[in-house]
Design an enzyme around this catalytic site. Sequence first.
Site, mmCIF file in Angstrom:
data_model
loop_
_atom_site.group_PDB
_atom_site.id
_atom_site.type_symbol
_atom_site.label_atom_id
_atom_site.label_comp_id
_atom_site.label_asym_id
_atom_site.label_seq_id
_atom_site.Cartn_x
_atom_site.Cartn_y
_atom_site.Cartn_z
ATOM 1 N N GLY A 89 -11.024 -4.747 -11.739
ATOM 2 C CA GLY A 89 -10.838 -5.279 -10.394
ATOM 3 C C GLY A 89 -9.633 -6.195 -10.358
ATOM 4 N NE ARG A 90 -5.645 -7.771 -6.846
ATOM 5 C CZ ARG A 90 -5.101 -8.132 -5.685
ATOM 6 N NH1 ARG A 90 -5.497 -7.563 -4.579
ATOM 7 N NH2 ARG A 90 -4.162 -9.038 -5.638
ATOM 8 C CD GLU A 93 -4.063 -9.534 -9.661
ATOM 9 O OE1 GLU A 93 -3.743 -10.134 -8.625
ATOM 10 O OE2 GLU A 93 -3.899 -8.312 -9.811
ATOM 11 C CB CYS A 119 -10.731 -0.691 -14.557
ATOM 12 S SG CYS A 119 -9.749 -0.223 -13.124
ATOM 13 C CG HIS A 120 -6.684 -3.406 -13.105
ATOM 14 N ND1 HIS A 120 -7.114 -2.227 -12.536
ATOM 15 C CD2 HIS A 120 -5.366 -3.521 -12.797
ATOM 16 C CE1 HIS A 120 -6.105 -1.654 -11.898
ATOM 17 N NE2 HIS A 120 -5.033 -2.411 -12.052
ATOM 18 C CE1 TYR A 139 -6.564 3.832 -11.504
ATOM 19 C CE2 TYR A 139 -4.724 2.324 -11.211
ATOM 20 C CZ TYR A 139 -5.462 3.413 -10.779
ATOM 21 O OH TYR A 139 -5.101 4.099 -9.655
#
Length: 193
Positions: A89-90, A93, A119-120, A139
């Site tokens: 997800g976000r 980051e 993923c992220h 990802y």
Amino acid sequence: MAPKKILMLVGDFVEDYEVMVPYQVLLTVGHHVDVVCPDKKAKETVATAIHDFEQEQTYTEKRGHNFTLTATFSSVKAKDYDALVIPGGRAPEYIRLDKRVRDLVREFDNNKKPIASICHGLQVLAAAGVVTGRKITAYKTLGPDLQLAGANYVEVEPTEVVVDGNLVTSPAWPGHPKWLAEFLKLLGTTINP
């Protein structure tokens, strides 16, 4: 099989499926899971994001659910846990910018404890410096970044998984069945059919 104690690192706009599904599966098979977010306490919530593919060139993002944290980040120590999960997800980051997060991840890896990331979530592993020389996936847009971090990045289908020692990685939530199965193997969890 003795239940394991697992730590899950999240933040606001963690991918909805990537926190909800592993959390529920790990509880279902009898493990204890503490879900934490830097600078938040137990019983506070994080917002989730729903990522989907709707014919655009990249995924779309919509507001998901509120996920209630089960523990306080400032009180957790790697030595108290058997394994670590880092959803995508976000959130990755920006939680990767937190030195405490990077130190925690390094401690899990230095002690060869199982780490499942999807993923992220691999952004956190790269920031912690634990991907160098390791065969991993994520990802696909992270491929160049992971290669620059020294990883042996492998692009696989979203339903697949890559295992390298204590690291279990997958590109996205369609990989949950294989990703979670491989993580459960590392934990020594057996499920009778």
